[in-house]
Design a protein around this motif. Structure first.
Motif, PDB file in Angstrom:
ATOM      1  N   PRO A  66       0.796  -1.228   0.000  1.00  0.00           N
ATOM      2  CA  PRO A  66       0.000   0.000   0.000  1.00  0.00           C
ATOM      3  C   PRO A  66       0.828   1.277   0.000  1.00  0.00           C
ATOM      4  N   ARG A  73      -4.527   2.376  -4.154  1.00  0.00           N
ATOM      5  CA  ARG A  73      -5.884   1.955  -3.841  1.00  0.00           C
ATOM      6  C   ARG A  73      -6.212   0.598  -4.448  1.00  0.00           C
ATOM      7  N   SER A  75      -4.204  -2.071  -3.480  1.00  0.00           N
ATOM      8  CA  SER A  75      -3.586  -3.022  -2.568  1.00  0.00           C
ATOM      9  C   SER A  75      -4.659  -3.696  -1.717  1.00  0.00           C
ATOM     10  N   ARG A  77      -6.851  -4.927   1.262  1.00  0.00           N
ATOM     11  CA  ARG A  77      -7.241  -4.245   2.487  1.00  0.00           C
ATOM     12  C   ARG A  77      -6.709  -4.999   3.704  1.00  0.00           C
ATOM     13  N   GLY A  78      -6.431  -4.238   4.760  1.00  0.00           N
ATOM     14  CA  GLY A  78      -6.022  -4.833   6.019  1.00  0.00           C
ATOM     15  C   GLY A  78      -4.546  -4.754   6.314  1.00  0.00           C
ATOM     16  N   TRP A  80      -2.495  -2.179   5.909  1.00  0.00           N
ATOM     17  CA  TRP A  80      -2.255  -0.860   6.526  1.00  0.00           C
ATOM     18  C   TRP A  80      -3.547  -0.105   6.267  1.00  0.00           C
ATOM     19  N   ASP A  81      -4.489  -0.172   7.209  1.00  0.00           N
ATOM     20  CA  ASP A  81      -5.873   0.130   6.884  1.00  0.00           C
ATOM     21  C   ASP A  81      -6.543   0.898   8.008  1.00  0.00           C
ATOM     22  N   GLU A  82      -7.087   2.049   7.679  1.00  0.00           N
ATOM     23  CA  GLU A  82      -7.740   2.893   8.683  1.00  0.00           C
ATOM     24  C   GLU A  82      -9.021   2.255   9.199  1.00  0.00           C
ATOM     25  N   PHE A  84     -10.108  -1.344   8.811  1.00  0.00           N
ATOM     26  CA  PHE A  84      -9.984  -2.708   9.331  1.00  0.00           C
ATOM     27  C   PHE A  84      -8.775  -2.889  10.245  1.00  0.00           C
ATOM     28  N   ASN A  86      -4.376  -1.840  11.116  1.00  0.00           N
ATOM     29  CA  ASN A  86      -3.039  -2.120  10.590  1.00  0.00           C
ATOM     30  C   ASN A  86      -2.663  -3.532  11.028  1.00  0.00           C
ATOM     31  N   TYR A 260     -13.893  -9.910  -1.428  1.00  0.00           N
ATOM     32  CA  TYR A 260     -14.160  -8.852  -2.400  1.00  0.00           C
ATOM     33  C   TYR A 260     -15.370  -9.212  -3.255  1.00  0.00           C
ATOM     34  N   GLY A 495     -14.781   6.131   3.650  1.00  0.00           N
ATOM     35  CA  GLY A 495     -13.328   6.195   3.675  1.00  0.00           C
ATOM     36  C   GLY A 495     -12.721   6.937   2.509  1.00  0.00           C
TER      37      GLY A 495
END
Length: 605
Positions: A66, A73, A75, A77-78, A80-82, A84, A86, A260, A495
């Motif tokens: 990420p 955008r 990469s 998720r999870g 480095w994620d605001e 879900f 880090n 996803y 987000g």
């Protein structure tokens, strides 16, 4: 609104001498928690860890990095994620979500700085380990800053531009001495930087081998990947930070899965069947009517509403002022005023929304409802003369229509304003000074954006302005976004809109300041380049008192509103999350709202 007031500190740690090691740092004032704090106030420290959770998102992924432009955008998720958490990578310090901007030790056990914040020194936690057992060191920090300077995406690649000297100090500390371009927030921004393992990364391939399984220091590691469709994380039994106070009550699941989906409707159907455990709902009509199914009726699915105490932020349509057609502020204002919010709110959203009038609405930082003080006027200097008097008075509002979808009074005012800018209606078309039809394209990515775009198109057609709607896939959208290849975009996704905090800072540089206008990958989607905006951001970042800081942010807010860089849309009170009943949130909601990484699986208790 509940006021967050820093606790009065005892003489044992009040007035700490410059450069003494600190357990926490705050942008303004002192940390609210004492040095011997055991955990954040909004977590459950007694949770028995275990069980699992599955999240669902719309889209796809083709990267596990990420921190580079390619993975910005796209990469998984999870990592480095605001939202879900880090899960794999960690910052030097952990932010408390129950204070405006305060950080506590994590990878850096303590921190040192002087009163003027001319330097910051991070003293690494000797217990910190990478997932392969190697220690996290000051050398890793130095490696990370150099690597991201050369290979990283904005804003990470710009950090060292603020540094006069970066050096290793002692056995395991790193000190950054800042240059004149840094400001008082810079040390805190550096504390939020990720740290990457020098021994596990090849700098030559860092920005190209974006599907390489990463080595991280965080509580989880990747267990399996189905590219574009699913990523599964498993909690590390040997996670070094499980007893660190700033991590107590986090990372409560043994397994975290992120699936996803191509469409939100498909995601919601998966949630109803129990294939997804939590669903973040942003649609008032959906929230009101979509939960008549057995699991919800029987209480096995719970609808929770959370109430953050933060500014509204800004959702809306963004004008790309790099386009000549949007250079004139009168054109932008007219095209904003014509949007019939009352009609849209009634017909699409059951009147669930409130119109947003300010970037920091619902807070003392916002211009809306707060008249400009004498200090603000002095800060604005000559810019006072170009700001609408109603904006200065704090009582400016977007036009209120009769809700018919064709309010002649509002339409007429927009036509007159366009006439001032040299436009006229000929044969039912709005013609500009150059003889061309005023028309533009709005880029969307999903059905929710398309609904709003069609409503806007209806209003524009009434005065002869052409609007074409172009819906693109995630990959094309990201490519065009990175290169500012659009006339107008919609920022309404969870987000992905201009969030506003109680401590705005350097993120404003990458949204509005001139230097971010032409750097690919920044968030200056509107292409703002204003000396007044630049000056106000600088003043905000250098403010030493709460009063000066508030005046600076309000002044910035007035400049952004008066610039009509966005067509403001709406906000609502509360955050909506539906979840299966065995997934449980803590009893206390922090001021920034719910925080999913603090939830747990009750079936494992």
């Amino acid at each position: 609104m509940r006021l967050i007031v820093p606790l009065l500190v005892s003489a044992a740690w009040a007035g700490v001498a410059a450069a003494d090691p600190l357990y926490g740092i705050a942008m303004h004032g002192d940390p609210a928690l004492a040095p011997d704090y055991q955990h954040f106030s909004y977590v459950n420290p007694d949770v028995k860890k275990g069980g699992e959770i599955t999240y669902g998102v719309v889209g796809s992924f083709d990267a596990l990095n990420p921190f580079v432009l390619k993975g910005m955008r796209s990469s998984a998720r999870g990592l480095w994620d605001e939202i879900f958490g880090n899960l794999v990578y960690e910052p030097l310090m952990q932010r408390s979500r129950d204070e405006p901007f305060t950080l506590y030790g994590l990878l850096a056990e303590t921190v040192e700085w002087d009163e003027d914040r001319t330097f910051v020194q991070f003293n690494m936690n000797p217990d910190a380990k990478w997932s392969d057992g190697e220690p996290v060191t000051a050398d890793d920090v130095i490696f990370t800053f150099n690597l991201l300077k050369d290979k990283g995406r904005p804003p990470y690649n710009r950090r060292l531009a603020l540094v006069e000297k970066m050096e290793k100090v002692g056995d395991n500390s790193v000190r950054f001495t800042f240059n004149a371009d840094a400001n008082r927030e810079t040390p805190l921004i550096f504390a939020l930087m990720p740290v990457l393992p020098e021994h596990a990364i090849d700098p030559e391939t860092f920005d190209t081998a974006t599907m390489t399984t990463p080595v991280g220091s965080g509580p989880y590691e990747i267990a399996s990947i189905d590219p574009g469709q699913r990523i599964v994380y498993e909690r590390r039994d040997d996670y070094w930070g499980k007893d660190t106070p700033s991590m107590v009550g986090f990372a409560n699941y043994d397994k975290v899965t992120i699936d996803y989906y191509l469409q939100d409707s498909t995601l919601f159907e998966a949630f109803k069947k129990g294939a997804v455990d939590a669903y973040i709902d942003e649609d008032p009509g959906h929230w009101a009517r979509a939960y008549d199914f057995p699991a919800a009726n029987e209480g096995r699915v719970v609808k929770d509403e959370f109430h953050p105490q933060t500014p509204t932020g800004m959702m809306g349509f963004v004008f790309n002022t790099r386009r000549p057609k949007f250079e004139d502020v009168r054109v932008r204002k007219a095209l904003s005023d014509i949007f019939d919010f009352q009609w849209v709110n009634r017909t699409l959203f059951d009147n669930a929304y409130v119109r947003t009038e300010s970037y920091w609405q619902n807070s003392d930082l916002g211009a809306y409802g707060n008249p400009a003080t004498e200090t603000e006027r002095k800060l604005l200097e000559d810019a006072v003369d170009i700001i609408d008097p109603e904006i200065l008075a704090g009582d400016y509002k977007m036009p209120v229509t009769d809700g018919s979808g064709a309010d002649r009074k509002v339409l007429g005012a927009a036509v007159r304003l366009l006439a001032e800018a040299g436009y006229r209606i000929s044969d039912g078309r709005m013609i500009g000074p150059n003889g061309n039809h005023l028309a533009f394209e709005l880029m969307t990515t999903n059905a929710a954006q398309e609904k709003l775009a069609l409503a806007y198109q209806h209003s524009l057609n009434l005065i002869g302005v052409g609007l074409s709607i172009r819906t693109v896939d995630d990959a094309q959208y990201q490519k065009r976004l990175n290169t500012f290849d659009y006339d107008m975009i919609v920022l309404i996704a969870p987000g992905f809109y201009y969030k506003s905090s109680l401590s705005p800072g350097a993120e404003q540089v990458w949204r509005w300041e001139s230097r971010s206008r032409d750097i690919e990958g920044t968030f200056n989607f509107a292409g703002v380049a204003s000396d007044n905006v630049d000056r106000m951001i600088d003043d905000m970042l250098e403010a030493r008192s709460t009063e000066h800081f508030t005046d600076s942010v309000r002044a910035l807010d007035r400049l952004l509103v008066s610039g009509h860089y966005m067509l403001p849309l709406y906000h609502r009170e509360g955050q909506w999350v539906a979840h299966w009943s065995d997934i449980v949130p803590p009893a206390e909601t922090p001021i920034y709202g719910y925080q999913l990484p603090t939830w747990w699986d009750a079936s494992a208790q």
